[in-house]
Write an enzyme that holds these catalytic residues in place. Structure first.
Site, PDB file in Angstrom:
ATOM      1  N   ASP A  33       4.213   9.249   3.643  1.00 42.96           N
ATOM      2  CA  ASP A  33       3.383   7.709   4.224  1.00 42.96           C
ATOM      3  C   ASP A  33       2.072   8.078   4.804  1.00 42.96           C
ATOM      4  OD1 ASP A  33       5.311   5.577   5.996  1.00 42.96           O
ATOM      5  OD2 ASP A  33       3.156   5.602   6.352  1.00 42.96           O
ATOM      6  N   ASP A  56      -1.514   7.877   0.130  1.00 45.46           N
ATOM      7  CA  ASP A  56      -1.511   6.916  -0.446  1.00 45.46           C
ATOM      8  C   ASP A  56      -0.645   5.988  -1.345  1.00 45.46           C
ATOM      9  OD1 ASP A  56      -2.209   4.527  -1.050  1.00 45.46           O
ATOM     10  OD2 ASP A  56      -4.556   4.988   0.144  1.00 45.46           O
ATOM     11  N   VAL A  57      -0.124   5.414  -1.755  1.00 49.13           N
ATOM     12  CA  VAL A  57       1.060   5.339  -2.781  1.00 49.13           C
ATOM     13  C   VAL A  57      -0.322   4.682  -3.704  1.00 49.13           C
ATOM     14  CG1 VAL A  57       2.625   5.525  -2.086  1.00 49.13           C
ATOM     15  CG2 VAL A  57       1.655   3.030  -2.351  1.00 49.13           C
ATOM     16  N   TYR A 149       2.209 -10.658  -1.359  1.00 42.83           N
ATOM     17  CA  TYR A 149       2.631  -9.955  -1.046  1.00 42.83           C
ATOM     18  C   TYR A 149       4.338 -10.705  -2.405  1.00 42.83           C
ATOM     19  CZ  TYR A 149       6.994  -8.308   1.251  1.00 42.83           C
ATOM     20  OH  TYR A 149       7.882  -7.579   2.202  1.00 42.83           O
ATOM     21  N   LYS A 153       6.149  -8.589  -5.440  1.00 41.98           N
ATOM     22  CA  LYS A 153       7.953  -8.811  -5.052  1.00 41.98           C
ATOM     23  C   LYS A 153       8.549  -8.700  -6.129  1.00 41.98           C
ATOM     24  CE  LYS A 153       8.227  -6.475  -1.143  1.00 41.98           C
ATOM     25  NZ  LYS A 153       8.245  -5.521  -1.534  1.00 41.98           N
ATOM     26  N   THR A 184      12.240  -5.053  11.556  1.00 45.61           N
ATOM     27  CA  THR A 184      11.536  -3.417  11.277  1.00 45.61           C
ATOM     28  C   THR A 184      10.409  -3.796  12.543  1.00 45.61           C
ATOM     29  OG1 THR A 184      10.138  -3.907   9.682  1.00 45.61           O
ATOM     30  CG2 THR A 184      12.762  -3.416   9.254  1.00 45.61           C
TER      31      THR A 184
HETATM   32  N1  NAD Z   1      11.163  -5.519   7.482  1.00 42.42           N
HETATM   33  C1  NAD Z   1      11.232  -7.172   6.096  1.00 42.42           C
HETATM   34  O1  NAD Z   1      12.000  -7.585   7.046  1.00 42.42           O
HETATM   35  C2  NAD Z   1      11.164  -6.532   5.196  1.00 42.42           C
HETATM   36  C3  NAD Z   1      11.676  -7.980   4.120  1.00 42.42           C
HETATM   37  C4  NAD Z   1      11.566  -7.076   3.189  1.00 42.42           C
HETATM   38  C5  NAD Z   1      10.928  -6.596   2.407  1.00 42.42           C
HETATM   39  N2  NAD Z   1       9.731  -5.341   3.079  1.00 42.42           N
HETATM   40  C6  NAD Z   1       9.986  -4.688   2.153  1.00 42.42           C
HETATM   41  O2  NAD Z   1      10.566  -3.418   2.844  1.00 42.42           O
HETATM   42  C7  NAD Z   1       8.900  -2.338   2.750  1.00 42.42           C
HETATM   43  C8  NAD Z   1       9.643  -1.437   4.144  1.00 42.42           C
HETATM   44  O3  NAD Z   1       9.301  -2.406   5.292  1.00 42.42           O
HETATM   45  P1  NAD Z   1       9.479  -1.819   6.661  1.00 42.42           P
HETATM   46  O4  NAD Z   1       9.795  -3.367   7.706  1.00 42.42           O
HETATM   47  O5  NAD Z   1      10.186  -0.665   7.158  1.00 42.42           O
HETATM   48  O6  NAD Z   1       8.134  -2.074   7.187  1.00 42.42           O
HETATM   49  P2  NAD Z   1       7.003  -0.791   8.124  1.00 42.42           P
HETATM   50  O7  NAD Z   1       5.886  -1.398   8.002  1.00 42.42           O
HETATM   51  O8  NAD Z   1       8.302  -0.038   9.181  1.00 42.42           O
HETATM   52  O9  NAD Z   1       7.157   0.405   6.958  1.00 42.42           O
HETATM   53  C9  NAD Z   1       6.663   0.994   6.769  1.00 42.42           C
HETATM   54  C10 NAD Z   1       5.180   1.877   5.874  1.00 42.42           C
HETATM   55  O10 NAD Z   1       5.641   1.955   4.715  1.00 42.42           O
HETATM   56  C11 NAD Z   1       3.371   2.899   5.204  1.00 42.42           C
HETATM   57  N3  NAD Z   1       2.340   2.154   4.026  1.00 42.42           N
HETATM   58  C12 NAD Z   1       1.567   1.682   3.601  1.00 42.42           C
HETATM   59  N4  NAD Z   1       0.588   1.262   3.290  1.00 42.42           N
HETATM   60  C13 NAD Z   1       1.084   2.587   2.255  1.00 42.42           C
HETATM   61  C14 NAD Z   1       0.492   3.272   1.676  1.00 42.42           C
HETATM   62  N5  NAD Z   1      -0.788   2.708   0.950  1.00 42.42           N
HETATM   63  N6  NAD Z   1       0.318   4.484   0.885  1.00 42.42           N
HETATM   64  C15 NAD Z   1       1.698   5.265   1.689  1.00 42.42           C
HETATM   65  N7  NAD Z   1       2.208   4.615   3.338  1.00 42.42           N
HETATM   66  C16 NAD Z   1       2.125   3.339   3.408  1.00 42.42           C
HETATM   67  C17 NAD Z   1       3.897   2.284   6.497  1.00 42.42           C
HETATM   68  O11 NAD Z   1       2.457   3.406   7.653  1.00 42.42           O
HETATM   69  C18 NAD Z   1       5.315   2.276   6.931  1.00 42.42           C
HETATM   70  O12 NAD Z   1       5.497   3.884   7.958  1.00 42.42           O
HETATM   71  C19 NAD Z   1       7.971  -3.041   2.296  1.00 42.42           C
HETATM   72  O13 NAD Z   1       8.242  -2.543   0.603  1.00 42.42           O
HETATM   73  C20 NAD Z   1       8.680  -4.539   2.987  1.00 42.42           C
HETATM   74  O14 NAD Z   1       7.635  -5.408   1.822  1.00 42.42           O
HETATM   75  C21 NAD Z   1      11.153  -5.267   4.263  1.00 42.42           C
END
Ligand code: NAD
Length: 267
Positions: A33, A56-57, A149, A153, A184
């Protein structure tokens, strides 16, 4: 389960729930992360056999480093989960910043591409592996103000198909999950900023509630397992029926429970 699981975005939300879920089943988990301290603390809290990495990914060299450090430690990668992500700006399109658009595509789409490409080299050599990407309902349905976004996706779902087809005969499966609205840190922030309306979302969701990160982690445990041995290239909705619903009315008419402090025990 004696698997090595590398999870990007594992410091928070869905990635962290996945780390806990896989560790509970006996996997060794590398949490990668941007938030290196949290990644390391979370890994330590799971046990000494787990690893916390900062990276950083969206950066090719850092992606290579994350894969290399996981391989140095464990010698293999059985499961890759691409959960790193950030939300869109929610600004009107004509006011959107091109740099922010590019950044979002870089993290979600290019990041998942680079991580998958790198991990697949190892997995194809092993003759086995599973990659799980994070798509979204936003990759299927049109959600105004969320161009980057949604495009990222949708791209992730298509890349899931192309890679799934390319690597199927080599034993590497590639699937995606399309979460609906899950509680989340990511969505809690959007709700508290007024960018998402929790009540309207729950009315629009046949299940009448928001999901949790654990719902997604459970689907990941299935997709990573041999029970999903013949499943590749799919995007699985885990959304309480959100995408199945198409009537011109609320999907849910029952009572709405308070979202207590908007907390989720898994965060
Ligand atoms: N929560 C939702 O409702 C939801 C819905 C659809 C899709 N998603 C997808 O699920 C995934 C996770 O979402 P979440 O809700 O757990 O979010 P979150 O914000 O709780 O966690 C995301 C994590 O990614 C890390 N991150 C961000 N940019 C980064 C980078 N460049 N390199 C490495 N790490 C990085 C952040 O530090 C964070 O810890 C995301 O791709 C999000 O788009 C979430």
């Amino acid at each position: 389960m004696n698997k090595v699981v590398l999870i990007t975005g594992g410091a928070s939300g869905i990635g962290w729930a996945a780390a806990q879920g896989f560790a509970a089943e006996g996997a060794r988990v590398a949490i990668a992360d941007l938030q290196v301290n949290t990644a390391q603390q979370h890994a330590m809290s799971l046990g000494a056999e787990h690893l916390g990495l900062g990276g950083d990914v969206s950066d090719e060299e850092q992606v290579a480093m994350l894969l290399e450090r996981t391989l140095d430690r464990y010698g293999r990668i059985d499961v890759l989960i691409n959960s790193a992500g950030i939300p869109d700006s929610f600004a009107p399109t004509v006011e959107q910043d091109v740099a922010a658009f590019r950044r979002l595509i870089d993290i979600h789409l290019t990041g998942s591409y680079m991580m998958s490409k790198g991990a697949a080299k190892t997995m194809l050599h092993q003759g086995k592996g599973a990659i799980i990407n994070l798509s979204s309902i936003a990759g299927v349905l049109g959600l105004p103000l969320r161009n980057a976004y949604s495009a990222a996706k949708a791209g992730i779902s298509m890349m899931t198909r192309t890679m799934g087809c390319e690597w199927a005969a080599g034993g590497v499966r590639v699937n995606a999950i399309a979460p609906g609205y899950m509680l989340t840190p990511f969505s809690r922030k959007l709700i508290s900023e007024g960018k998402l309306d929790a009540d309207r979302l729950r009315r629009r969701t046949p299940a009448g509630r928001l999901g949790t990160a654990r719902h997604i982690a459970d689907a990941m445990l299935f997709l990573a397992s041999d029970r999903a041995e013949f499943i590749t290239g799919v995007t699985l909705p885990v959304d309480g029926g959100y995408m199945a619903f198409g009537a011109a009315s609320d999907a849910y008419g029952g009572p709405l429970d308070a979202i207590v402090g908007m907390t989720d025990e898994l965060q």
